[in-house]
Design an enzyme around this catalytic site. Sequence first.
Site, PDB file in Angstrom:
ATOM      1  N   CYS A 136     104.702 -24.989  27.877  1.00 35.21           N
ATOM      2  CA  CYS A 136     105.606 -23.885  28.203  1.00 35.21           C
ATOM      3  C   CYS A 136     106.591 -24.197  29.312  1.00 35.21           C
ATOM      4  CB  CYS A 136     104.814 -22.611  28.525  1.00 35.21           C
ATOM      5  SG  CYS A 136     103.770 -22.713  30.002  1.00 35.21           S
ATOM      6  N   ASN A 169      98.590  -4.478  19.289  1.00 33.53           N
ATOM      7  CA  ASN A 169      97.885  -3.214  19.512  1.00 33.53           C
ATOM      8  C   ASN A 169      97.689  -2.941  21.003  1.00 33.53           C
ATOM      9  OD1 ASN A 169      95.945  -5.071  20.190  1.00 33.53           O
ATOM     10  ND2 ASN A 169      94.359  -4.280  18.805  1.00 33.53           N
ATOM     11  N   SER A 171      96.210  -4.635  23.260  1.00 27.73           N
ATOM     12  CA  SER A 171      94.927  -5.051  23.831  1.00 27.73           C
ATOM     13  C   SER A 171      94.641  -6.485  23.403  1.00 27.73           C
ATOM     14  CB  SER A 171      93.791  -4.131  23.379  1.00 27.73           C
ATOM     15  OG  SER A 171      93.535  -4.313  22.000  1.00 27.73           O
ATOM     16  N   HIS A 194     102.000 -18.621  32.114  1.00 29.39           N
ATOM     17  CA  HIS A 194     103.026 -18.887  31.104  1.00 29.39           C
ATOM     18  C   HIS A 194     104.384 -18.900  31.787  1.00 29.39           C
ATOM     19  CE1 HIS A 194     104.872 -19.273  27.260  1.00 29.39           C
ATOM     20  NE2 HIS A 194     105.447 -18.088  27.282  1.00 29.39           N
ATOM     21  N   ASP A 217     112.307 -16.938  25.314  1.00 31.32           N
ATOM     22  CA  ASP A 217     111.091 -17.756  25.390  1.00 31.32           C
ATOM     23  C   ASP A 217     111.139 -18.810  24.290  1.00 31.32           C
ATOM     24  OD1 ASP A 217     108.582 -18.843  25.670  1.00 31.32           O
ATOM     25  OD2 ASP A 217     107.554 -16.926  25.837  1.00 31.32           O
TER      26      ASP A 217
END
Length: 226
Positions: A136, A169, A171, A194, A217
């Site tokens: 990354c 969702n 989570s 990240h 990104d």
Amino acid sequence: WFTGDDVYIANENERQEYVLNENGIIFVGNVRYIEARGWYYGQFQDLLNICLTMLDLSLYYRQDPGMDMSRRGDPKYVGRVISSMINGNDNDNGVLLGKWQGSFHSHENPSRWDGSVVILKKWRQDNYRPVQYGQCWVFAGVMCTVLRCLGIPTRLISNFNSAHDVDRNLSIDKYYDSSGRSLNISKDSTWDYHVWNESWFIRPDLGRSYNGWQVLDATPQEQSKG
């Protein structure tokens, strides 16, 4: 510097930092031990033709050259094309191939890179085959170089205790069997950190309240629009 440009940034100190500065620091590690890595962006080191070639090699250009060329004045569009081309994981002649597991002995370990110039010139030297390997912070460092080279103010963002919510969702899902053993079936993931980019430009498509730093990104996680 031109006030009528979509990428005009009014603060002179920010112009010096996010357009002209060829050196920077990338923060990596974990929340308890944050490491500062020096990075040489080198956006003025004879890279302009490489960056323009990157646009010409993209799937966007190959699918519709006329449309692609007509939109190169739009930093939203250019940012999307470049974020796709920094990684080569979708077979589009991208700059870097991502790898997070296994051995790196036959190619460069991502932790050994300390600048973008050598990566971009190696990509050109190898006839635009993806350089091996990136992670990354490497994707973000190279993306910063390319966008600054093309005149778009860009910076790096590091986040610690990161998570990737694949099914959206809100989570991070973990699964266990009846005896409490962890089941490796969730596509969600968590990381120590990240790194991504933000570029400065206005958003006439969304309204003035959205002008400013925009998230980009280049790390290959999920395909965008297929």
